[in-house]
Design a protein around this motif. Structure first.
Motif, PDB file in Angstrom:
ATOM      1  N   ILE A 100      -3.520   3.610   7.184  1.00  0.00           N
ATOM      2  CA  ILE A 100      -3.338   4.546   8.302  1.00  0.00           C
ATOM      3  C   ILE A 100      -1.953   5.192   8.238  1.00  0.00           C
ATOM      4  O   ILE A 100      -1.803   6.393   8.470  1.00  0.00           O
ATOM      5  CB  ILE A 100      -3.563   3.824   9.646  1.00  0.00           C
ATOM      6  CG1 ILE A 100      -5.038   3.453   9.794  1.00  0.00           C
ATOM      7  CG2 ILE A 100      -3.100   4.671  10.819  1.00  0.00           C
ATOM      8  CD1 ILE A 100      -5.329   2.546  10.952  1.00  0.00           C
ATOM      9  N   PHE A 101      -0.940   4.418   7.884  1.00  0.00           N
ATOM     10  CA  PHE A 101       0.419   4.952   7.742  1.00  0.00           C
ATOM     11  C   PHE A 101       0.460   6.021   6.649  1.00  0.00           C
ATOM     12  O   PHE A 101       1.071   7.083   6.830  1.00  0.00           O
ATOM     13  CB  PHE A 101       1.378   3.810   7.420  1.00  0.00           C
ATOM     14  CG  PHE A 101       2.819   4.190   7.479  1.00  0.00           C
ATOM     15  CD1 PHE A 101       3.503   4.188   8.679  1.00  0.00           C
ATOM     16  CD2 PHE A 101       3.495   4.561   6.333  1.00  0.00           C
ATOM     17  CE1 PHE A 101       4.831   4.553   8.738  1.00  0.00           C
ATOM     18  CE2 PHE A 101       4.829   4.922   6.366  1.00  0.00           C
ATOM     19  CZ  PHE A 101       5.491   4.925   7.591  1.00  0.00           C
ATOM     20  N   VAL A 102      -0.185   5.758   5.527  1.00  0.00           N
ATOM     21  CA  VAL A 102      -0.228   6.733   4.431  1.00  0.00           C
ATOM     22  C   VAL A 102      -0.973   7.983   4.874  1.00  0.00           C
ATOM     23  O   VAL A 102      -0.567   9.106   4.563  1.00  0.00           O
ATOM     24  CB  VAL A 102      -0.890   6.098   3.185  1.00  0.00           C
ATOM     25  CG1 VAL A 102      -1.265   7.147   2.166  1.00  0.00           C
ATOM     26  CG2 VAL A 102       0.025   5.065   2.576  1.00  0.00           C
ATOM     27  N   VAL A 115       0.842  -1.199   0.000  1.00  0.00           N
ATOM     28  CA  VAL A 115       0.000   0.000   0.000  1.00  0.00           C
ATOM     29  C   VAL A 115       0.878   1.250   0.000  1.00  0.00           C
ATOM     30  O   VAL A 115       0.639   2.187  -0.763  1.00  0.00           O
ATOM     31  CB  VAL A 115      -0.964   0.004   1.211  1.00  0.00           C
ATOM     32  CG1 VAL A 115      -1.632   1.359   1.365  1.00  0.00           C
ATOM     33  CG2 VAL A 115      -2.005  -1.074   1.078  1.00  0.00           C
ATOM     34  N   ILE A 116       1.916   1.253   0.808  1.00  0.00           N
ATOM     35  CA  ILE A 116       2.828   2.405   0.863  1.00  0.00           C
ATOM     36  C   ILE A 116       3.556   2.576  -0.465  1.00  0.00           C
ATOM     37  O   ILE A 116       3.678   3.686  -0.987  1.00  0.00           O
ATOM     38  CB  ILE A 116       3.808   2.238   2.036  1.00  0.00           C
ATOM     39  CG1 ILE A 116       3.052   2.323   3.363  1.00  0.00           C
ATOM     40  CG2 ILE A 116       4.916   3.273   1.981  1.00  0.00           C
ATOM     41  CD1 ILE A 116       3.851   1.884   4.558  1.00  0.00           C
ATOM     42  N   LEU A 117       4.019   1.481  -1.038  1.00  0.00           N
ATOM     43  CA  LEU A 117       4.727   1.551  -2.325  1.00  0.00           C
ATOM     44  C   LEU A 117       3.819   2.052  -3.440  1.00  0.00           C
ATOM     45  O   LEU A 117       4.185   2.957  -4.198  1.00  0.00           O
ATOM     46  CB  LEU A 117       5.291   0.171  -2.678  1.00  0.00           C
ATOM     47  CG  LEU A 117       5.989   0.069  -4.032  1.00  0.00           C
ATOM     48  CD1 LEU A 117       7.323   0.811  -3.982  1.00  0.00           C
ATOM     49  CD2 LEU A 117       6.182  -1.366  -4.417  1.00  0.00           C
ATOM     50  N   THR A 131       1.723   6.020  -7.343  1.00  0.00           N
ATOM     51  CA  THR A 131       0.551   6.597  -8.007  1.00  0.00           C
ATOM     52  C   THR A 131       0.107   7.917  -7.417  1.00  0.00           C
ATOM     53  O   THR A 131      -0.674   8.632  -8.044  1.00  0.00           O
ATOM     54  CB  THR A 131      -0.637   5.622  -7.925  1.00  0.00           C
ATOM     55  OG1 THR A 131      -1.007   5.426  -6.565  1.00  0.00           O
ATOM     56  CG2 THR A 131      -0.313   4.311  -8.584  1.00  0.00           C
ATOM     57  N   ARG A 132       0.559   8.260  -6.210  1.00  0.00           N
ATOM     58  CA  ARG A 132       0.158   9.472  -5.485  1.00  0.00           C
ATOM     59  C   ARG A 132      -1.347   9.519  -5.232  1.00  0.00           C
ATOM     60  O   ARG A 132      -1.945  10.590  -5.160  1.00  0.00           O
ATOM     61  CB  ARG A 132       0.579  10.737  -6.231  1.00  0.00           C
ATOM     62  CG  ARG A 132       2.051  10.909  -6.333  1.00  0.00           C
ATOM     63  CD  ARG A 132       2.617  11.183  -4.984  1.00  0.00           C
ATOM     64  NE  ARG A 132       4.061  11.334  -5.106  1.00  0.00           N
ATOM     65  CZ  ARG A 132       4.846  11.412  -4.095  1.00  0.00           C
ATOM     66  NH1 ARG A 132       4.358  11.370  -2.884  1.00  0.00           N
ATOM     67  NH2 ARG A 132       6.130  11.526  -4.252  1.00  0.00           N
ATOM     68  N   ASN A 133      -1.961   8.353  -5.094  1.00  0.00           N
ATOM     69  CA  ASN A 133      -3.377   8.259  -4.794  1.00  0.00           C
ATOM     70  C   ASN A 133      -3.593   7.063  -3.880  1.00  0.00           C
ATOM     71  O   ASN A 133      -3.320   5.933  -4.280  1.00  0.00           O
ATOM     72  CB  ASN A 133      -4.189   8.124  -6.077  1.00  0.00           C
ATOM     73  CG  ASN A 133      -5.670   8.257  -5.835  1.00  0.00           C
ATOM     74  OD1 ASN A 133      -6.152   8.043  -4.729  1.00  0.00           O
ATOM     75  ND2 ASN A 133      -6.388   8.630  -6.874  1.00  0.00           N
ATOM     76  N   ARG A 134      -4.084   7.303  -2.679  1.00  0.00           N
ATOM     77  CA  ARG A 134      -4.211   6.204  -1.706  1.00  0.00           C
ATOM     78  C   ARG A 134      -5.292   5.216  -2.083  1.00  0.00           C
ATOM     79  O   ARG A 134      -5.195   4.046  -1.778  1.00  0.00           O
ATOM     80  CB  ARG A 134      -4.425   6.760  -0.316  1.00  0.00           C
ATOM     81  CG  ARG A 134      -5.778   7.382  -0.110  1.00  0.00           C
ATOM     82  CD  ARG A 134      -5.879   7.983   1.245  1.00  0.00           C
ATOM     83  NE  ARG A 134      -5.318   9.309   1.150  1.00  0.00           N
ATOM     84  CZ  ARG A 134      -5.734  10.338   1.821  1.00  0.00           C
ATOM     85  NH1 ARG A 134      -6.688  10.209   2.684  1.00  0.00           N
ATOM     86  NH2 ARG A 134      -5.202  11.509   1.661  1.00  0.00           N
ATOM     87  N   TYR A 135      -6.337   5.672  -2.770  1.00  0.00           N
ATOM     88  CA  TYR A 135      -7.429   4.773  -3.131  1.00  0.00           C
ATOM     89  C   TYR A 135      -7.024   3.836  -4.269  1.00  0.00           C
ATOM     90  O   TYR A 135      -7.394   2.667  -4.273  1.00  0.00           O
ATOM     91  CB  TYR A 135      -8.671   5.576  -3.482  1.00  0.00           C
ATOM     92  CG  TYR A 135      -9.096   6.468  -2.344  1.00  0.00           C
ATOM     93  CD1 TYR A 135      -9.518   5.925  -1.138  1.00  0.00           C
ATOM     94  CD2 TYR A 135      -9.030   7.842  -2.458  1.00  0.00           C
ATOM     95  CE1 TYR A 135      -9.876   6.734  -0.075  1.00  0.00           C
ATOM     96  CE2 TYR A 135      -9.390   8.661  -1.405  1.00  0.00           C
ATOM     97  CZ  TYR A 135      -9.820   8.105  -0.216  1.00  0.00           C
ATOM     98  OH  TYR A 135     -10.166   8.897   0.832  1.00  0.00           O
ATOM     99  N   VAL A 136      -6.263   4.344  -5.202  1.00  0.00           N
ATOM    100  CA  VAL A 136      -5.729   3.494  -6.265  1.00  0.00           C
ATOM    101  C   VAL A 136      -4.765   2.467  -5.668  1.00  0.00           C
ATOM    102  O   VAL A 136      -4.762   1.301  -6.065  1.00  0.00           O
ATOM    103  CB  VAL A 136      -5.037   4.345  -7.359  1.00  0.00           C
ATOM    104  CG1 VAL A 136      -4.310   3.473  -8.355  1.00  0.00           C
ATOM    105  CG2 VAL A 136      -6.046   5.226  -8.055  1.00  0.00           C
TER     106      VAL A 136
END
Length: 79
Positions: free
Chosen positions: A66-68, A18-20, A25-30
């Motif tokens: 949560i980390f993001v 998820v972090i990578l 992508t600079r988008n957490r949902y993607v």
């Protein structure tokens, strides 16, 4: 001893993906969607030998989110 390895991987690898994916992508949902796709394919292929590993993967995806969220890794002004 081998089971402990798989449980440790299940709690760390999804959070790191998820972090990578968020930093790429600079988008957490993607990033969440791509991580879910990767792990859904591996579940479909039968690489999971325990239900607890699936639960730990889901928990780890939430931990990665949560980390993001806390460290704002999806902000576009870092570029």
């Amino acid at each position: 001893m081998e089971d402990v390895f798989w449980y440790m991987m299940a709690i760390t690898v999804p959070a790191f993906t998820v972090i990578l994916f968020t930093t790429i992508t600079r988008n957490r949902y993607v990033a969440i969607f791509l991580t879910f796709i990767v792990f859904a394919i591996s579940m479909y292929r039968g690489y999971y030998n325990s239900d607890w590993i699936i639960y730990l993967d889901a928990l780890s995806i939430v931990i990665g989110y949560i980390f993001v969220e806390v460290y704002n890794l999806d902000s576009k002004d870092d570029i």
